[in-house]
Write an enzyme that holds these catalytic residues in place. Structure first.
Site, PDB file in Angstrom:
ATOM      1  N   GLY A 299       0.874  -1.175   0.000  1.00 18.17           N
ATOM      2  CA  GLY A 299       0.000   0.000   0.000  1.00 18.17           C
ATOM      3  C   GLY A 299       0.905   1.217   0.000  1.00 18.17           C
TER       4      GLY A 299
ATOM      5  N   CYS B  62       6.544  -5.042   0.647  1.00 12.81           N
ATOM      6  CA  CYS B  62       6.644  -3.719   0.017  1.00 12.81           C
ATOM      7  C   CYS B  62       6.502  -2.595   1.061  1.00 12.81           C
ATOM      8  CB  CYS B  62       5.623  -3.589  -1.114  1.00 12.81           C
ATOM      9  SG  CYS B  62       5.946  -2.188  -2.192  1.00 12.81           S
TER      10      CYS B  62
ATOM     11  N   ILE C 202       6.115  -3.308  -7.357  1.00 15.04           N
ATOM     12  CA  ILE C 202       5.305  -2.133  -7.692  1.00 15.04           C
ATOM     13  C   ILE C 202       5.853  -0.922  -6.937  1.00 15.04           C
ATOM     14  CG2 ILE C 202       2.972  -1.150  -7.746  1.00 15.04           C
ATOM     15  CD1 ILE C 202       2.882  -3.743  -9.178  1.00 15.04           C
TER      16      ILE C 202
ATOM     17  N   HIS D 153       5.500  -8.372  -4.102  1.00 12.30           N
ATOM     18  CA  HIS D 153       4.141  -8.725  -3.653  1.00 12.30           C
ATOM     19  C   HIS D 153       3.802 -10.190  -3.893  1.00 12.30           C
ATOM     20  CE1 HIS D 153       3.033  -4.594  -2.793  1.00 12.30           C
ATOM     21  NE2 HIS D 153       3.687  -4.247  -3.889  1.00 12.30           N
TER      22      HIS D 153
ATOM     23  N   GLU E 287       1.587 -11.780  -2.620  1.00  8.00           N
ATOM     24  CA  GLU E 287       0.132 -11.936  -2.518  1.00  8.00           C
ATOM     25  C   GLU E 287      -0.578 -11.722  -3.854  1.00  8.00           C
ATOM     26  OE1 GLU E 287       1.933  -9.461  -1.389  1.00  8.00           O
ATOM     27  OE2 GLU E 287       0.911  -7.531  -1.641  1.00  8.00           O
TER      28      GLU E 287
END
Lengths: 296, 204
Positions: free
Chosen positions: B48, B80, B138, B183, B185
């Protein structure tokens, strides 16, 4: 390991940033000072533009991509992602935004459309795109063109959440219909909503839109944010609602808290107190230009 | 498996973590306030925006409570932004950015560059058998410094904007903490989460 194996601009990388913005608030800002206020208040990203939708409405005329110098100034000010808008179908503007390394391009109905027949071929870009939609068919057409995030259109610059609610409810109820449909019915549904069968089938299988679904257009209060989050939005865009209000910093912070704690009325009550004047707003039937009708 | 793993649910892709844990048969709990921490065996700090999470951690009262639980031995896995929250030192962050400062690494926020520099890569992760782990980065942090107490479980090679080509750590472990700059996930591969769960079970 060799860098040759590093892959850029994949669908997963593009959609991935939208996943990271979930539960957050993306705020419209028109200069570096506002961008700082937004970041200080906990925005997950800012949308850099020359005029917020309420002013575009007031001023009239052709609304275009912002001056790159303005966007660069905002990029230099904040550490969070910076998005910017291109006109519908205007791949020339989108190419410039990609060259500036904006984090997301919003192919937006808030600007004056540049092409009456085609949206941008978003697959041909490495930068991810978000597009507005008023219903599921429109959302899936944008996804088939490469959009990595969908937002409701709402009616930007009005401070009235009713259109965003209509679009959100329309999209989520059509998703529910697809989930519960018999597989044989999916062909007919795809035809009816004018969407690719493969995407309709994917929703039937995964029970969700292939990309994150955010809400935009007319949000002005913490309660508005809580409302749309409960209706199935995964994050919210707030445009004119913050910097056209009496105390932008406080309102921005309150909307951030409300988006996280949207199911906790005690916290919603606490953050809703004494926020000062909200933006005045316009009723949907008093609006001369329906931005939501731009795009198809 | 009688194990409950909390997932910090203030902002970010916490639902994705919950889906992976559920697939592993682990009970999960969304953590939004201090009371949600009671009885959890481990905590996942998701991806996030770390600046947003930092503010919400403070306003929710979780910053102090999570820090306390971690100091008392709670297991944690940060991905992250979650890695940034665990790192001892944060470069290019905001000066008022709060975290738990427990893992002896220095990370540079958005160190690979803006979104257009985000990427996917195949990684060999120490402790994970089978095919390579597909890692999605990301606007990811770059691990710039690692103390000798920290084990580096995976690295990635990358050509940076300043024309340097470097190999940097991307999965780090120290005591009860696990952190990765990508990530896991997002890909449906459950093996890194399994590694975290096994870590908890081995000491339970």
């Amino acid at each position: 390991m060799d860098t040759q194996s590093n892959e850029f601009g994949t669908a997963r990388v593009k959609r991935g940033l939208a996943e990271m913005l979930r539960g957050g608030v993306i705020m419209d800002v028109v200069n570096a000072d506002q961008a700082k206020v937004a970041e200080d208040a906990g925005a997950v990203a800012v949308m850099a533009l020359e005029r917020v939708p309420a002013d575009i409405r007031r001023d009239g005329g052709v609304a275009r991509m912002s001056d790159p110098a303005l966007i660069e100034e905002i990029q230099a000010t904040v550490t969070i992602p910076v998005m910017a808008k291109a006109r519908i179908g205007h791949f020339g503007e989108a190419q410039i935004l990609q060259a500036m390394q904006v984090d997301y391009v919003d192919e937006s109905e808030v600007l004056t459309p540049a092409d009456e027949a085609y949206h941008i071929d978003k697959w041909s870009f490495d930068v991810p795109f978000v597009c507005g939609a008023t219903n599921l068919g429109e959302a899936l057409r944008r996804i088939s063109e490469g959009a990595a995030m969908i937002r409701s259109k709402g009616e930007a610059g009005t401070g009235n959440v009713v259109e965003a609610v209509r679009h959100l409810r329309s999209i989520t109820s059509e998703i529910k219909k697809i989930i519960s449909a018999d597989p044989a019915e999916l062909f007919g549904i795809a035809k009816n909503i004018q969407a690719p069968y493969e995407l309709v089938s994917e929703i039937h299988r995964t029970h969700r839109l292939p990309v994150p679904l955010f809400c935009a257009g007319g949000l002005a209060t913490p309660a508005d944010a809580a409302l749309v989050m409960q209706l199935g939005a995964e994050a919210v865009f707030v445009g004119s609602g913050i910097f056209k209000s009496g105390d932008p910093a406080k309102r921005a912070r309150a909307i951030v808290e409300a988006t996280t704690h949207y199911m906790d009325p005690t916290i919603l009550l606490k953050v809703s107190r004494n926020l000062g004047e909200p933006m005045v707003g316009i009723n949907a039937d008093e609006v001369d230009v329906k931005m939501a009708e731009r795009g198809w | 498996m009688a194990l409950t793993v909390g997932v910090l649910a203030l902002q970010g892709d916490f639902q994705e973590h919950i889906a992976v844990l559920s697939e592993l048969g682990v009970s999960t709990r969304e953590v939004r306030s201090p009371k949600d921490l009671s009885g959890v065996d481990g905590l996942i700090l998701p991806g996030g925006e770390s600046t947003t999470m930092s503010m919400l951690l403070e306003s929710s009262g979780l910053l102090l409570e999570v820090a306390k639980a971690l100091s008392e031995g709670l297991f944690a896995f940060g991905t992250c932004a979650g890695m940034i929250l665990l790192a001892r030192e944060v470069l290019d962050g905001r000066s008022d950015q709060n975290g738990f400062a427990l893992m002896d690494i220095a990370v540079r926020r958005n160190g690979f560059g803006r979104q257009i520099k985000s990427f996917e890569a195949d990684l060999v992760v120490n402790g994970i058998d089978g095919p390579p782990v597909r890692a999605v980065f990301i606007r990811a942090p770059v691990v710039e410094k690692v103390a000798k107490e920290v084990a580096i479980l995976a690295e990635v090679s990358y050509s940076f904007d300043d024309d340097t080509h470097r190999v940097v750590p991307v999965v780090c472990a120290q005591d009860r903490l696990l952190a990765c700059s990508f990530h896991p996930e997002l890909t449906g591969d459950t093996r890194l989460h399994q590694l975290f769960v096994s870590k908890i079970l081995s000491e339970k």
